[in-house]
Motif scaffolding. Structure first.
Motif, PDB file in Angstrom:
ATOM      1  N   ASP A  31       0.673  -1.492  -0.460  1.00 60.15           N
ATOM      2  CA  ASP A  31       0.120  -0.396   0.314  1.00 60.15           C
ATOM      3  C   ASP A  31       0.881   1.132   0.055  1.00 60.15           C
ATOM      4  O   ASP A  31       0.111   2.524   0.269  1.00 60.15           O
ATOM      5  CB  ASP A  31      -0.684   0.168   1.357  1.00 60.15           C
ATOM      6  CG  ASP A  31      -1.646  -0.847   1.326  1.00 60.15           C
ATOM      7  OD1 ASP A  31      -2.020  -1.994   0.028  1.00 60.15           O
ATOM      8  OD2 ASP A  31      -2.663  -1.747   2.173  1.00 60.15           O
ATOM      9  N   GLY A  32       2.424   1.115  -0.632  1.00 63.26           N
ATOM     10  CA  GLY A  32       2.364   2.726  -0.907  1.00 63.26           C
ATOM     11  C   GLY A  32       3.395   2.727   0.808  1.00 63.26           C
ATOM     12  O   GLY A  32       4.058   3.778   0.723  1.00 63.26           O
ATOM     13  N   ARG A  33       3.543   1.624   1.460  1.00 64.93           N
ATOM     14  CA  ARG A  33       3.695   2.041   2.947  1.00 64.93           C
ATOM     15  C   ARG A  33       5.813   2.381   3.259  1.00 64.93           C
ATOM     16  O   ARG A  33       6.437   1.243   2.257  1.00 64.93           O
ATOM     17  CB  ARG A  33       3.608   1.080   3.757  1.00 64.93           C
ATOM     18  CG  ARG A  33       2.075   1.120   4.679  1.00 64.93           C
ATOM     19  CD  ARG A  33       1.755   0.116   5.021  1.00 64.93           C
ATOM     20  NE  ARG A  33       0.741   0.151   5.345  1.00 64.93           N
ATOM     21  CZ  ARG A  33       0.215  -1.023   6.583  1.00 64.93           C
ATOM     22  NH1 ARG A  33       0.472  -1.769   7.059  1.00 64.93           N
ATOM     23  NH2 ARG A  33      -1.264  -0.897   6.659  1.00 64.93           N
ATOM     24  N   ILE A  34       6.098   2.932   3.283  1.00 69.17           N
ATOM     25  CA  ILE A  34       7.729   3.142   3.657  1.00 69.17           C
ATOM     26  C   ILE A  34       7.674   3.837   5.001  1.00 69.17           C
ATOM     27  O   ILE A  34       7.754   4.416   6.015  1.00 69.17           O
ATOM     28  CB  ILE A  34       8.162   4.493   3.032  1.00 69.17           C
ATOM     29  CG1 ILE A  34       7.668   4.471   1.806  1.00 69.17           C
ATOM     30  CG2 ILE A  34       9.282   4.963   3.093  1.00 69.17           C
ATOM     31  CD1 ILE A  34       8.129   6.075   0.369  1.00 69.17           C
ATOM     32  N   HIS A  35       8.556   2.241   5.810  1.00 69.22           N
ATOM     33  CA  HIS A  35       8.984   2.335   6.998  1.00 69.22           C
ATOM     34  C   HIS A  35       9.292   3.582   7.316  1.00 69.22           C
ATOM     35  O   HIS A  35      10.547   3.674   6.780  1.00 69.22           O
ATOM     36  CB  HIS A  35       9.522   0.708   7.652  1.00 69.22           C
ATOM     37  CG  HIS A  35       8.767  -0.137   6.613  1.00 69.22           C
ATOM     38  ND1 HIS A  35       8.510  -1.065   8.086  1.00 69.22           N
ATOM     39  CD2 HIS A  35       7.410  -0.108   6.381  1.00 69.22           C
ATOM     40  CE1 HIS A  35       7.991  -2.335   7.978  1.00 69.22           C
ATOM     41  NE2 HIS A  35       7.014  -1.559   7.060  1.00 69.22           N
ATOM     42  N   ILE A  36       9.143   4.310   8.630  1.00 71.31           N
ATOM     43  CA  ILE A  36      10.339   5.697   8.837  1.00 71.31           C
ATOM     44  C   ILE A  36      11.664   5.243   9.652  1.00 71.31           C
ATOM     45  O   ILE A  36      12.046   5.824   8.929  1.00 71.31           O
ATOM     46  CB  ILE A  36       8.869   5.890  10.471  1.00 71.31           C
ATOM     47  CG1 ILE A  36       9.013   7.434  10.918  1.00 71.31           C
ATOM     48  CG2 ILE A  36       9.423   4.816  11.303  1.00 71.31           C
ATOM     49  CD1 ILE A  36       8.324   8.327   9.884  1.00 71.31           C
ATOM     50  N   GLU A  37      11.892   4.334   9.900  1.00 72.91           N
ATOM     51  CA  GLU A  37      13.326   3.401   9.947  1.00 72.91           C
ATOM     52  C   GLU A  37      14.326   3.761   9.036  1.00 72.91           C
ATOM     53  O   GLU A  37      15.304   3.763   8.692  1.00 72.91           O
ATOM     54  CB  GLU A  37      13.620   2.913  10.829  1.00 72.91           C
ATOM     55  CG  GLU A  37      13.217   1.601  10.019  1.00 72.91           C
ATOM     56  CD  GLU A  37      12.001   0.467  10.545  1.00 72.91           C
ATOM     57  OE1 GLU A  37      11.278   0.270  10.175  1.00 72.91           O
ATOM     58  OE2 GLU A  37      11.044   1.488  11.454  1.00 72.91           O
ATOM     59  N   LYS A  38      13.167   3.577   7.800  1.00 73.67           N
ATOM     60  CA  LYS A  38      14.085   3.708   6.164  1.00 73.67           C
ATOM     61  C   LYS A  38      14.054   5.168   5.725  1.00 73.67           C
ATOM     62  O   LYS A  38      15.027   5.855   5.255  1.00 73.67           O
ATOM     63  CB  LYS A  38      12.689   3.353   4.919  1.00 73.67           C
ATOM     64  CG  LYS A  38      13.344   1.526   5.229  1.00 73.67           C
ATOM     65  CD  LYS A  38      14.012   0.504   5.123  1.00 73.67           C
ATOM     66  CE  LYS A  38      13.855  -0.783   5.152  1.00 73.67           C
ATOM     67  NZ  LYS A  38      14.620  -1.873   4.153  1.00 73.67           N
ATOM     68  N   ILE A  39      13.747   5.901   6.876  1.00 71.15           N
ATOM     69  CA  ILE A  39      13.917   7.194   5.924  1.00 71.15           C
ATOM     70  C   ILE A  39      14.941   8.269   7.116  1.00 71.15           C
ATOM     71  O   ILE A  39      15.585   9.195   7.237  1.00 71.15           O
ATOM     72  CB  ILE A  39      12.779   8.201   5.512  1.00 71.15           C
ATOM     73  CG1 ILE A  39      11.924   8.320   6.394  1.00 71.15           C
ATOM     74  CG2 ILE A  39      13.050   7.897   4.220  1.00 71.15           C
ATOM     75  CD1 ILE A  39      10.938   9.713   6.191  1.00 71.15           C
ATOM     76  N   ASN A  40      14.534   7.307   9.017  1.00 72.11           N
ATOM     77  CA  ASN A  40      15.206   8.039   9.901  1.00 72.11           C
ATOM     78  C   ASN A  40      16.252   8.508  10.134  1.00 72.11           C
ATOM     79  O   ASN A  40      17.207   8.542  10.348  1.00 72.11           O
ATOM     80  CB  ASN A  40      14.329   7.715  10.835  1.00 72.11           C
ATOM     81  CG  ASN A  40      14.443   7.932  12.789  1.00 72.11           C
ATOM     82  OD1 ASN A  40      15.694   8.057  12.816  1.00 72.11           O
ATOM     83  ND2 ASN A  40      13.939   8.834  12.875  1.00 72.11           N
TER      84      ASN A  40
END
Length: 90
Positions: A31-40
């Motif tokens: 559903d287009g989710r990007i886990h926050i830790e991947k950008i954090n």
């Protein structure tokens, strides 16, 4: 006397644009989710930004309609075509 180093991401708009840029490089899960830790992680450790800069950047990106932050805070979604255009300004 030591002088404080200039913080690259002290401006929330600059931080938000960098976060959106990072998010566009990550393959979304369902559903287009990007886990926050991947950008954090890259924002905090590679770019040496602070937690408050991350928070202000996420808030700015959400207010501008570039990202959608899930209420749990565990993932974000890129929103519309404006999110892809957001990082273009340097």
């Amino acid at each position: 006397m030591k002088r404080a180093a200039k913080r690259s991401f002290a401006n929330p708009e600059v931080a938000a644009r960098k976060l959106v840029e990072l998010a566009t490089t990550i393959e979304a899960v369902e559903d287009g989710r990007i886990h926050i830790e991947k950008i954090n992680a890259p924002f905090l450790y590679t770019l040496k930004a602070s937690g408050s800069e991350f928070k202000a950047g996420i808030k700015y990106a959400v207010e501008c309609g570039w990202l959608e932050l899930h209420e749990s805070g565990t993932y974000v979604r890129l929103i519309g075509t404006s999110a892809k255009a957001a990082p273009a300004k340097d």
